[in-house]
Scaffold this motif. Structure first.
Motif, PDB file in Angstrom:
ATOM      1  N   ALA A 135       0.896  -1.142   0.006  1.00 53.41           N
ATOM      2  CA  ALA A 135       0.079   0.246  -0.078  1.00 53.41           C
ATOM      3  C   ALA A 135       0.907   1.350   0.029  1.00 53.41           C
ATOM      4  O   ALA A 135       0.722   2.263  -0.675  1.00 53.41           O
ATOM      5  CB  ALA A 135      -0.959  -0.204   1.308  1.00 53.41           C
ATOM      6  N   LEU A 136       1.907   1.335   0.681  1.00 55.05           N
ATOM      7  CA  LEU A 136       2.785   2.486   0.769  1.00 55.05           C
ATOM      8  C   LEU A 136       3.525   2.697  -0.459  1.00 55.05           C
ATOM      9  O   LEU A 136       3.764   3.808  -0.882  1.00 55.05           O
ATOM     10  CB  LEU A 136       3.788   2.313   1.927  1.00 55.05           C
ATOM     11  N   ASP A 137       3.996   1.440  -1.153  1.00 51.50           N
ATOM     12  CA  ASP A 137       4.507   1.719  -2.469  1.00 51.50           C
ATOM     13  C   ASP A 137       3.525   2.330  -3.586  1.00 51.50           C
ATOM     14  O   ASP A 137       3.830   3.122  -4.370  1.00 51.50           O
ATOM     15  CB  ASP A 137       4.953   0.327  -2.894  1.00 51.50           C
ATOM     16  N   ALA A 138       2.241   1.916  -3.474  1.00 48.43           N
ATOM     17  CA  ALA A 138       1.106   2.436  -4.241  1.00 48.43           C
ATOM     18  C   ALA A 138       1.124   3.800  -4.067  1.00 48.43           C
ATOM     19  O   ALA A 138       0.841   4.572  -4.933  1.00 48.43           O
ATOM     20  CB  ALA A 138      -0.021   1.524  -4.116  1.00 48.43           C
ATOM     21  N   VAL A 139       0.997   4.405  -2.823  1.00 48.42           N
ATOM     22  CA  VAL A 139       0.759   5.726  -2.629  1.00 48.42           C
ATOM     23  C   VAL A 139       2.193   6.439  -3.092  1.00 48.42           C
ATOM     24  O   VAL A 139       2.166   7.602  -3.769  1.00 48.42           O
ATOM     25  CB  VAL A 139       0.731   5.910  -0.822  1.00 48.42           C
ATOM     26  N   GLY A 140       3.251   5.900  -2.714  1.00 45.80           N
ATOM     27  CA  GLY A 140       4.576   6.700  -3.499  1.00 45.80           C
ATOM     28  C   GLY A 140       4.338   6.905  -4.802  1.00 45.80           C
ATOM     29  O   GLY A 140       4.866   7.795  -5.472  1.00 45.80           O
ATOM     30  N   ALA A 141       3.736   5.574  -5.431  1.00 50.06           N
ATOM     31  CA  ALA A 141       3.621   5.689  -7.136  1.00 50.06           C
ATOM     32  C   ALA A 141       2.665   6.938  -7.412  1.00 50.06           C
ATOM     33  O   ALA A 141       3.163   7.538  -8.460  1.00 50.06           O
ATOM     34  CB  ALA A 141       3.021   4.504  -7.524  1.00 50.06           C
ATOM     35  N   ARG A 213       5.403   1.096 -12.428  1.00 49.57           N
ATOM     36  CA  ARG A 213       5.396  -0.420 -12.531  1.00 49.57           C
ATOM     37  C   ARG A 213       5.938  -1.091 -11.400  1.00 49.57           C
ATOM     38  O   ARG A 213       5.531  -2.377 -10.984  1.00 49.57           O
ATOM     39  CB  ARG A 213       5.883  -0.641 -13.858  1.00 49.57           C
ATOM     40  N   ASP A 214       7.225  -0.688 -11.237  1.00 50.02           N
ATOM     41  CA  ASP A 214       8.001  -1.253  -9.934  1.00 50.02           C
ATOM     42  C   ASP A 214       7.221  -1.110  -8.616  1.00 50.02           C
ATOM     43  O   ASP A 214       6.947  -2.132  -7.965  1.00 50.02           O
ATOM     44  CB  ASP A 214       9.034  -0.729  -9.820  1.00 50.02           C
ATOM     45  N   LEU A 215       6.447   0.142  -8.490  1.00 49.83           N
ATOM     46  CA  LEU A 215       5.890   0.200  -7.075  1.00 49.83           C
ATOM     47  C   LEU A 215       4.737  -0.262  -7.044  1.00 49.83           C
ATOM     48  O   LEU A 215       4.206  -0.894  -6.106  1.00 49.83           O
ATOM     49  CB  LEU A 215       5.651   1.718  -6.812  1.00 49.83           C
ATOM     50  N   PHE A 216       3.682  -0.622  -8.321  1.00 44.36           N
ATOM     51  CA  PHE A 216       2.701  -1.293  -8.250  1.00 44.36           C
ATOM     52  C   PHE A 216       2.700  -2.601  -8.297  1.00 44.36           C
ATOM     53  O   PHE A 216       1.870  -3.611  -8.161  1.00 44.36           O
ATOM     54  CB  PHE A 216       1.912  -0.544  -9.288  1.00 44.36           C
TER      55      PHE A 216
END
Length: 259
Positions: A135-141, A213-216
């Motif tokens: 989830a944090l990676d998605a927010v960062g994306a 793509r990487d963060l998602f």
């Protein structure tokens, strides 16, 4: 600073009312990436063989970034329209912070973009795209995506203030559609000729797309790529912050000078 914040909010409100008064244009703008998702995903998707990857999952991050890059055209046209119609001249006669006018336009565009991203994400989920990372990676994306949109809007505003013509800005802005084509937004760059792959990988769109793509969790970072794509999060931040640092002051200076 308080004057800048006050005037910036007023200019942001003006731009948002502008969008509210032309709802048809806003709807058409948001429908375009959804139509492209459905067209590319179902028409071209069956023709593109991507071992180990589903094309629509590969495509959604690319379309998000291509839509964010549209800030270049939008910022250019709105700034040129206000200049051509004398709105900027009227603002310069008022006791308004010089930085507030372009900053208000950019912030309003960011608000509209944030809201407009939601339908594209929902349609992406409907056609099979998934957020496979944390989830944090998605927010960062999403944060990287909005920062890139802000950067593109700053570039567009400066160019629009330079052209001072709605027709010229429209033609120049329309030509920016080739930028996502010269990136990895729609297709992988692995099989491109060496010189073309280099151009594509140094395109800021490629860095931001690869970061999303990487963060998602949709695709790994390609090996042997140019530095912005091999280190996509750092590359995205570097490109976006550099564009803002260069073009936002230029837009403020150009607006202040007028003429």
């Amino acid at each position: 600073m308080s004057a800048l914040a006050h005037d910036g909010l007023a200019m942001t409100g003006r731009q948002l009312r502008r969008v509210r008064n032309t709802p048809g244009l806003a709807v058409l703008t948001q429908l375009m990436p959804i139509n492209m998702l459905l067209f590319f995903g179902y028409v071209f998707g069956s023709a593109l063989a991507m071992p180990g990857r589903e094309y629509r999952s590969f495509l959604v991050p690319g379309l998000l970034v291509a839509t964010a890059a549209g800030g270049l055209m939008n910022g250019m046209f709105q700034a040129a329209a206000d200049t051509h119609r004398g709105v900027m001249d009227r603002f310069r006669t008022m006791p308004v912070s010089r930085a507030a006018v372009p900053l208000g336009q950019a912030v309003a565009d960011l608000v509209v973009t944030t809201l407009g991203t939601i339908p594209l994400l929902l349609v992406g989920l409907a056609v099979g795209w998934r957020i496979e990372g944390g989830a944090l990676d998605a927010v960062g994306a999403l944060g990287l995506l909005l920062l890139f949109r802000f950067a593109c809007t700053c570039v567009g505003m400066h160019l629009g203030l330079l052209t001072r013509s709605e027709d010229a800005a429209g033609q120049l802005g329309a030509s920016s559609f080739v930028l996502p084509l010269l990136s990895d937004a729609y297709i992988p760059t692995d099989n491109l000729p060496g010189w073309l792959r280099t151009i594509a990988e140094w395109n800021p769109i490629s860095a931001v797309t690869t970061a999303l793509r990487d963060l998602f969790g949709n695709a790994p970072v390609p090996r042997g790529a140019a530095w912005p794509v091999a280190h996509p999060v750092a590359g995205s931040l570097a490109w976006s912050l550099a564009l803002v640092a260069v073009f936002l002051p230029l837009a403020v200076r150009r607006y202040s000078r007028g003429g």
